[in-house]
Scaffold this active site. Sequence first.
Site, short mmCIF file in Angstrom:
data_model
loop_
_atom_site.label_atom_id
_atom_site.label_comp_id
_atom_site.label_asym_id
_atom_site.label_seq_id
_atom_site.Cartn_x
_atom_site.Cartn_y
_atom_site.Cartn_z
N ASP A 1 -25.07 62.36 53.98
CA ASP A 1 -24.60 61.91 52.67
C ASP A 1 -24.09 60.49 52.75
O ASP A 1 -23.82 59.85 51.72
CB ASP A 1 -23.49 62.83 52.15
CG ASP A 1 -24.06 64.07 51.48
OD1 ASP A 1 -25.28 64.10 51.23
OD2 ASP A 1 -23.29 65.01 51.23
N ASP B 1 -30.68 72.56 49.46
CA ASP B 1 -29.37 72.16 49.99
C ASP B 1 -28.59 73.38 50.47
O ASP B 1 -28.89 74.52 50.12
CB ASP B 1 -28.61 71.44 48.86
CG ASP B 1 -27.60 70.43 49.38
OD1 ASP B 1 -27.25 70.50 50.58
OD2 ASP B 1 -27.16 69.59 48.59
C1 GLA Z 1 -24.87 67.71 49.00
C2 GLA Z 1 -26.06 66.83 49.27
C3 GLA Z 1 -26.08 65.67 48.32
C4 GLA Z 1 -26.11 66.17 46.91
C5 GLA Z 1 -24.95 67.11 46.65
C6 GLA Z 1 -25.05 67.78 45.30
O1 GLA Z 1 -23.68 67.07 49.32
O2 GLA Z 1 -26.06 66.41 50.60
O3 GLA Z 1 -27.18 64.83 48.57
O4 GLA Z 1 -27.33 66.83 46.68
O5 GLA Z 1 -24.87 68.12 47.63
O6 GLA Z 1 -24.04 68.66 45.06
#
Ligand code: GLA
Length: 735
Positions: free
Chosen positions: A553, A483
């Site tokens: 997300d 990420d």
């Molecule tokens: C980002 C990712 C999510 C999750 C969060 C965790 O927003 O896109 O899928 O993994 O971080 O903090």
Amino acid sequence: MGCYIMGIEYNESARTFRLNTPSSTYMICIVDEEQFIGHVYYGKRVPDADLSYLMRIQEPPFTPSVNNRDRVSFLDAFPMEYPTHGLGDFRQDCLSVRTENGNTACGLRYRSHRIFAGKPPLVGLPATFGGEKDCSTLELLAEDPVLQLQVTLRYTVFEHLDVITRSVDVKNTSNKSIQLTKVLSTCLDIDNRSFDMITLHGSWARERQIQRREVGYGRQSVSSLRGESSHQEHPFVALAEHNATQQSGEVYGFNFVYSGNFLAQVERTQFDTLRVVMGIHPEDFSWTLAPGELFTAPEAVMVYSCEGIGGMTRTFHDLYRNHLIRGEYRDAKRPILINNWEATYFDFNTEKLLAIAGEASKLGIEMLVMDDGWFGARNSDDRSLGDWVVNTKKLPGGLKYLVDEVKKLGMRFGIWFEPEMISPDSDLFRAHPDWAIQIPGRVPSLARSQYVLDYSRADVRDYIYGQISAVLHSADISYVKWDMNRPLTDLGSCALPAGRQGELSHRYVLGLYELQERLITDFPHLLLENCSGGGGRFDPGMLYYSPQIWCSDNTDAVERLKIQEGTELIYPLSTIGAHVSVCPNHTVGRNTPFSTRGYVAMAGTFGYELDITKLSPEDKEEVKQQVAMYHRYNDLIRRGDYYRIASYSENHEDDCWAVVSKAKDEALVVYVRVLGQPNMRSRCIRLQGLEETAFYRVEGGNTVLSGAALMNAGYCISGLWGDFQGRLIHLIRVR
Ligand code: GLA
């Protein structure tokens, strides 16, 4: 005559280079005693060796050797293959410098060329690849004799795809340092034919929305200065004839194989020509070349389609599936995963995770992914990034115990990292505050309570890699979600000298690539999924390292229709991270049927992002059916040709896409109607891509229709009741 290697032809008398793909021709010409490198033609394939009349150099103001009195007019009108700064071409240029005495101009002359089979890799950069049977390459060597700068323009032509890739090397052959202030990767000068420009825009949870607009006079661009390709704009632009549709018209697509700052721009000039350029954004960029040093600008992909936008899309999909993505998962079905992020956020422990895994395994889910929160003191998003040590309070018995228990359930295990980040509240920051990107004397701007690690530094990368690999060696881990949750700001590196601070953004991206290359080399069986606050770094550069990327997300089925349509415009369905989540949806609060959420997630890698222990018995039953559906259709979805049939973002009513097998013996159509409508007859959708003369049976019934009927008369979808209803239609060729 000249020289010919599959797809690339040099005609010595006309001084033209002709690059042929199955349906397109691209032509370059060397002009005048001064050896300007001119762009002649890019479009539908033609047999002619010489179209140099298109450059209109016979028309005033003539070439400099004939009329040097109007040299500036010549330079400002001539179609250049790779325009340079400061000598008279006032359109957007691709190359500019700052010399030791402060000058910025440069000018290139053709010197020599090389044509060969195959495609050389770009050192340290992602790029498409192909063997000697797939593609051939032209390298044009040009020189600025004043600066003693050598520029290699590299073109690769694919034998079976309407693709030409470009990249550029710049070498300092002088005995003085020179600063490059702009090195773009591609340029196309083309007559305007009422072109529209298609780009993608968005935001967090709203990535890659399609925008189509007429190209107006002046410069219009999309770009990123966020240090990543970004949620907001996308390293892609297409020129589409104004009347081009999904199925017809000429379209030129440009995509940048790079994950940092970019500029993609179309300029409509005084002579009603267009200049398209694409490359690393010149703002926040400079690069010092010492004598003998070389700089390589990343690859830009150009796709030509005479079969509309859909033709462009399918070419990108085939190129990326076969010539960009690597590793054992490239052609393989991915395990159906369940991720605990939306189920628990930071509030989990071994017991909770095992409860989720236990229920998931019963329903056929194949992998548990433990998301953010398993390390350091990470109980909220304001700490511990950089401390990649398992929190044994949350995970008593450690990671190995958890993973072994998950494996006993017959499942695999995956884990989340955010390796490019550092929290101010972390042991790492307390030990190495200088490892964060920052400007001396300023407190760096926080985003999500975190700073960005200085990936231009090998010591920082080595340390983080050591931590990641120790975790990966400590248990049987099959998958990593990598990420990246904030943009770059406060561009300063404690390790770079003053004269090289402008190199930080690009060096950061090179460092990221180096680290991911190391990871997939050392762990060749790992399934890597990239992610950036959802889909903030979904680009071909990252696809070189990971076969899939978390798309957004936002997991709401209706919002995803638009996000996925924009993503599918360029990227294959096999790359698109898509999960079923709970309702009301955590991003928009909407309730949609469980079945529709499944249809929408099927257009991607497929998985779940919810607390499966809390699902109703009916929904659990639905999960079982979705798992079966995934296994039945995923080969077709991953490998087939993609067709966009209805666009919810355009019609605001319904969405429909299809995949048709390469042999045209099978097709899957997914239809979603967003809002229910009163007193409407059933919707007939006209399919695409089938064999006209073949007959297809609709699975689950006795209806048999010809490809011609399905594509021209259409297939009627009836019985939709309520909002957000979906249908899946499977067609099997019977004769
Ligand atoms: C980002 C990712 C999510 C999750 C969060 C965790 O927003 O896109 O899928 O993994 O971080 O903090």
